[in-house]
Write a protein that holds these residues in place. Sequence first.
Motif, PDB file in Angstrom:
ATOM      1  N   ILE A 104      19.445  41.967 -77.097  1.00 13.68           N
ATOM      2  CA  ILE A 104      20.186  42.957 -76.911  1.00 13.68           C
ATOM      3  C   ILE A 104      21.382  42.631 -77.778  1.00 13.68           C
ATOM      4  O   ILE A 104      22.600  41.253 -77.414  1.00 13.68           O
ATOM      5  CB  ILE A 104      20.397  43.741 -75.961  1.00 13.68           C
ATOM      6  CG1 ILE A 104      19.256  44.132 -75.423  1.00 13.68           C
ATOM      7  CG2 ILE A 104      20.994  44.880 -76.298  1.00 13.68           C
ATOM      8  CD1 ILE A 104      18.963  44.665 -73.291  1.00 13.68           C
ATOM      9  N   SER A 105      21.239  43.079 -78.724  1.00 12.13           N
ATOM     10  CA  SER A 105      22.591  43.266 -79.497  1.00 12.13           C
ATOM     11  C   SER A 105      23.724  44.803 -80.200  1.00 12.13           C
ATOM     12  O   SER A 105      22.606  45.505 -80.077  1.00 12.13           O
ATOM     13  CB  SER A 105      23.570  42.469 -80.750  1.00 12.13           C
ATOM     14  OG  SER A 105      22.722  41.145 -80.587  1.00 12.13           O
ATOM     15  N   VAL A 106      24.619  44.709 -79.875  1.00 21.62           N
ATOM     16  CA  VAL A 106      25.491  46.193 -80.036  1.00 21.62           C
ATOM     17  C   VAL A 106      26.304  45.407 -81.179  1.00 21.62           C
ATOM     18  O   VAL A 106      27.374  44.625 -80.975  1.00 21.62           O
ATOM     19  CB  VAL A 106      26.300  46.818 -79.136  1.00 21.62           C
ATOM     20  CG1 VAL A 106      26.800  48.272 -79.321  1.00 21.62           C
ATOM     21  CG2 VAL A 106      25.246  47.138 -77.971  1.00 21.62           C
ATOM     22  N   VAL A 107      25.662  45.848 -82.609  1.00 26.19           N
ATOM     23  CA  VAL A 107      26.822  45.706 -83.829  1.00 26.19           C
ATOM     24  C   VAL A 107      28.046  46.180 -84.282  1.00 26.19           C
ATOM     25  O   VAL A 107      27.051  47.626 -84.198  1.00 26.19           O
ATOM     26  CB  VAL A 107      25.583  44.273 -84.605  1.00 26.19           C
ATOM     27  CG1 VAL A 107      26.850  44.535 -85.697  1.00 26.19           C
ATOM     28  CG2 VAL A 107      24.964  43.844 -84.534  1.00 26.19           C
ATOM     29  N   GLY A 108      28.880  45.669 -83.957  1.00 26.11           N
ATOM     30  CA  GLY A 108      29.858  46.238 -84.616  1.00 26.11           C
ATOM     31  C   GLY A 108      31.391  46.104 -84.923  1.00 26.11           C
ATOM     32  O   GLY A 108      31.636  44.887 -84.560  1.00 26.11           O
ATOM     33  N   SER A 165      21.587  46.873 -94.282  1.00 24.52           N
ATOM     34  CA  SER A 165      21.283  48.517 -95.553  1.00 24.52           C
ATOM     35  C   SER A 165      23.114  48.857 -95.281  1.00 24.52           C
ATOM     36  O   SER A 165      23.740  49.382 -95.683  1.00 24.52           O
ATOM     37  CB  SER A 165      20.727  48.390 -96.394  1.00 24.52           C
ATOM     38  OG  SER A 165      20.042  49.679 -95.636  1.00 24.52           O
ATOM     39  N   ASP A 166      22.540  49.795 -93.120  1.00 27.68           N
ATOM     40  CA  ASP A 166      23.773  50.534 -92.620  1.00 27.68           C
ATOM     41  C   ASP A 166      24.640  49.471 -92.651  1.00 27.68           C
ATOM     42  O   ASP A 166      25.344  48.003 -92.386  1.00 27.68           O
ATOM     43  CB  ASP A 166      23.113  49.963 -91.235  1.00 27.68           C
ATOM     44  CG  ASP A 166      24.313  51.234 -90.683  1.00 27.68           C
ATOM     45  OD1 ASP A 166      23.390  52.302 -90.758  1.00 27.68           O
ATOM     46  OD2 ASP A 166      24.922  50.827 -90.030  1.00 27.68           O
ATOM     47  N   ASN A 167      25.891  49.950 -92.927  1.00 22.87           N
ATOM     48  CA  ASN A 167      27.345  49.909 -92.924  1.00 22.87           C
ATOM     49  C   ASN A 167      28.055  49.524 -91.724  1.00 22.87           C
ATOM     50  O   ASN A 167      28.853  48.017 -91.494  1.00 22.87           O
ATOM     51  CB  ASN A 167      28.029  50.699 -92.766  1.00 22.87           C
ATOM     52  CG  ASN A 167      29.662  50.705 -93.026  1.00 22.87           C
ATOM     53  OD1 ASN A 167      30.133  49.659 -93.824  1.00 22.87           O
ATOM     54  ND2 ASN A 167      30.921  50.937 -92.245  1.00 22.87           N
ATOM     55  N   VAL A 168      27.550  49.132 -90.440  1.00 25.63           N
ATOM     56  CA  VAL A 168      28.043  48.152 -89.649  1.00 25.63           C
ATOM     57  C   VAL A 168      27.662  46.658 -89.577  1.00 25.63           C
ATOM     58  O   VAL A 168      28.131  45.950 -88.989  1.00 25.63           O
ATOM     59  CB  VAL A 168      26.600  48.726 -88.487  1.00 25.63           C
ATOM     60  CG1 VAL A 168      25.429  48.553 -88.253  1.00 25.63           C
ATOM     61  CG2 VAL A 168      27.756  48.578 -86.961  1.00 25.63           C
ATOM     62  N   TRP A 169      26.279  46.512 -89.870  1.00 22.51           N
ATOM     63  CA  TRP A 169      26.364  45.237 -91.009  1.00 22.51           C
ATOM     64  C   TRP A 169      27.093  44.359 -91.293  1.00 22.51           C
ATOM     65  O   TRP A 169      27.853  43.917 -91.390  1.00 22.51           O
ATOM     66  CB  TRP A 169      24.806  45.419 -91.552  1.00 22.51           C
ATOM     67  CG  TRP A 169      23.731  44.689 -90.259  1.00 22.51           C
ATOM     68  CD1 TRP A 169      22.720  46.041 -90.145  1.00 22.51           C
ATOM     69  CD2 TRP A 169      22.780  44.169 -88.772  1.00 22.51           C
ATOM     70  NE1 TRP A 169      21.929  46.560 -88.899  1.00 22.51           N
ATOM     71  CE2 TRP A 169      21.608  44.323 -88.367  1.00 22.51           C
ATOM     72  CE3 TRP A 169      23.911  42.972 -89.256  1.00 22.51           C
ATOM     73  CZ2 TRP A 169      21.614  43.946 -87.365  1.00 22.51           C
ATOM     74  CZ3 TRP A 169      23.071  42.677 -87.675  1.00 22.51           C
ATOM     75  CH2 TRP A 169      21.474  43.089 -87.326  1.00 22.51           C
ATOM     76  N   SER A 170      27.161  45.016 -92.869  1.00 29.33           N
ATOM     77  CA  SER A 170      28.157  44.862 -94.191  1.00 29.33           C
ATOM     78  C   SER A 170      29.945  44.856 -93.400  1.00 29.33           C
ATOM     79  O   SER A 170      30.350  43.994 -93.914  1.00 29.33           O
ATOM     80  CB  SER A 170      28.167  46.065 -94.844  1.00 29.33           C
ATOM     81  OG  SER A 170      28.646  47.251 -94.533  1.00 29.33           O
ATOM     82  N   ILE A 171      29.935  45.363 -92.713  1.00 29.20           N
ATOM     83  CA  ILE A 171      31.435  44.800 -92.051  1.00 29.20           C
ATOM     84  C   ILE A 171      31.571  43.692 -91.058  1.00 29.20           C
ATOM     85  O   ILE A 171      32.291  43.458 -90.999  1.00 29.20           O
ATOM     86  CB  ILE A 171      32.028  46.409 -91.866  1.00 29.20           C
ATOM     87  CG1 ILE A 171      31.247  46.917 -89.828  1.00 29.20           C
ATOM     88  CG2 ILE A 171      32.093  47.855 -92.236  1.00 29.20           C
ATOM     89  CD1 ILE A 171      31.215  48.108 -88.776  1.00 29.20           C
ATOM     90  N   GLN A 181      23.401  57.611 -84.624  1.00 26.82           N
ATOM     91  CA  GLN A 181      23.664  58.375 -83.988  1.00 26.82           C
ATOM     92  C   GLN A 181      25.286  58.758 -84.718  1.00 26.82           C
ATOM     93  O   GLN A 181      26.238  59.801 -84.503  1.00 26.82           O
ATOM     94  CB  GLN A 181      23.590  58.902 -82.292  1.00 26.82           C
ATOM     95  CG  GLN A 181      22.745  58.603 -81.689  1.00 26.82           C
ATOM     96  CD  GLN A 181      21.616  59.379 -82.334  1.00 26.82           C
ATOM     97  OE1 GLN A 181      21.594  61.247 -82.463  1.00 26.82           O
ATOM     98  NE2 GLN A 181      20.570  59.340 -82.704  1.00 26.82           N
ATOM     99  N   HIS A 182      25.417  57.593 -85.897  1.00 30.06           N
ATOM    100  CA  HIS A 182      26.907  58.179 -86.107  1.00 30.06           C
ATOM    101  C   HIS A 182      26.619  58.619 -87.498  1.00 30.06           C
ATOM    102  O   HIS A 182      25.609  57.514 -88.343  1.00 30.06           O
ATOM    103  CB  HIS A 182      27.143  56.278 -86.015  1.00 30.06           C
ATOM    104  CG  HIS A 182      29.111  56.402 -86.560  1.00 30.06           C
ATOM    105  ND1 HIS A 182      29.142  55.900 -88.070  1.00 30.06           N
ATOM    106  CD2 HIS A 182      30.195  56.837 -86.339  1.00 30.06           C
ATOM    107  CE1 HIS A 182      30.391  55.887 -88.242  1.00 30.06           C
ATOM    108  NE2 HIS A 182      31.233  56.332 -87.250  1.00 30.06           N
ATOM    109  N   PRO A 183      27.082  59.461 -88.564  1.00 28.05           N
ATOM    110  CA  PRO A 183      28.432  59.949 -87.230  1.00 28.05           C
ATOM    111  C   PRO A 183      27.969  60.579 -86.781  1.00 28.05           C
ATOM    112  O   PRO A 183      26.817  61.263 -86.835  1.00 28.05           O
ATOM    113  CB  PRO A 183      28.956  60.862 -88.818  1.00 28.05           C
ATOM    114  CG  PRO A 183      28.023  60.594 -89.895  1.00 28.05           C
ATOM    115  CD  PRO A 183      27.744  59.740 -89.896  1.00 28.05           C
ATOM    116  N   GLY A 184      28.750  61.507 -86.209  1.00 27.20           N
ATOM    117  CA  GLY A 184      28.389  62.865 -84.255  1.00 27.20           C
ATOM    118  C   GLY A 184      29.009  62.871 -83.213  1.00 27.20           C
ATOM    119  O   GLY A 184      29.497  61.637 -83.598  1.00 27.20           O
TER     120      GLY A 184
END
Length: 449
Positions: A282-286, A206-212, A262-265
């Motif tokens: 390991i993945s860093v999704v963005g 549900s986090d924005n990092v996935w939807s984008i 830790q986003h935002p901030g």
Amino acid sequence: MLTVSSFTQSLSSNPVFSKTLSTAYERLSSGLRINSAADDSAGLQISNRLTSESIAKNQLRRNLNDGISYAQIAEGGLQESADILQRMRQLAMQSQNGINTDADRRALDKEFQQLKNALNGIAYNTEAFNRLPLLGDNDLLSDNVSSIGDTFVKGSPTRLNSGLRSIAYIPAGSTNISINIDSFSLDDDLQVFTTSGRHLVGTPLSDNVWSINGVGSGSDIKSLLFLTQEGYTPTASYDSSSLITNGSGTINGTTFTFSGDQHPGVTTETLTIDNTNEPLIISVVGQGFFDATVDWDTLGSPGSGGDSFEAGPVDITATNSLSEGTDYINLAKTPVGLSDLNMVESDVLTFENAEVSLQQIDDALAYVSKSRAFYGAKMNQMESALKINDRMHEGLMAARSQILDTDFAEETAKSTQAQIVEQASISVRAQAKSTDEQVLGLLSGSLAN
């Protein structure tokens, strides 16, 4: 002068008769001719060696039977693969028929694609003996995704692009791993998965990092990220039932401590893992870039599967000798995944594609048949080794019995002889005592007269 009394005393006190009777009783009661090294020192050494070989022959029999069962399971998987390929060939031939419309061919291709999935499922799920892979695919995780030891310099920042992809994997058997990422005010989130698609650490879908990145459901992530080229198994499916989004938690014996999103901030995220008993991806999704600083105490070997066995050759013990060592019968891995059969892109949507698929299926059938013949030959080889082992064991036990076991007829005769001598001794002594008393009686009567 040897009197009757002195003769009977020497006869009854003779240690030879006592030892003979004692030895005979010991052998008859134990069933063994050799009960101590003093009985037959050379025979004891030989019998011990024969006992060791006998134990080895018994274990070899069990090992060979296990190997035969292993080969039978693999051959059974290949048989089902051949049946599926035959049906796929039938569909390809049907698609070649000129009376079929495009809609007809699409309907045929739906079954064709499902059969491809079933074929791949057999390749990856035919297992035995505590999940030991039998068929599988040629590609290991390390062939598609680099380990953290190859991707990062230990303790030094490494800059990478984020996205919907696997950046590295942690081998099973690794200890005290720490991962720190700095996304420079961008929304890049650290994620940790198992190769089967279990989401262990990170942010929920549900986090924005996935939807984008076009992911809104488990089916989306399965089609976009859970790919074999990203290190996942063909049957991987999304599971977030144990997801750690913040803090510490233990899953399958592994403790994770995660700072959380830790986003935002603050845009620095940290993760520590105490140990791994299975490979983790390991993945860093963005949609940006990040610096990652990774450290560890030890890393497991590349391709390690932890409690699972790696697909590969299996050595079945065939013979064993104390002087010559052990010989093996090798059962090589038989890869029959879609990539191994060159059928990843096959379909029957057009006449031309169906024709190409026919050739691919024919090649796959020939390969599967050859592989089945390989396992059949190995089963026959193990059956022969089993028969030879049993015959050798029979002869071995006969030789051991000749040396070690009691000859009951001989020992019974010896014990009977010793008992007769002992009883005769007692009888003669009693008679001698009676004779002495009679002589003393006569002498006493003479003196009285």
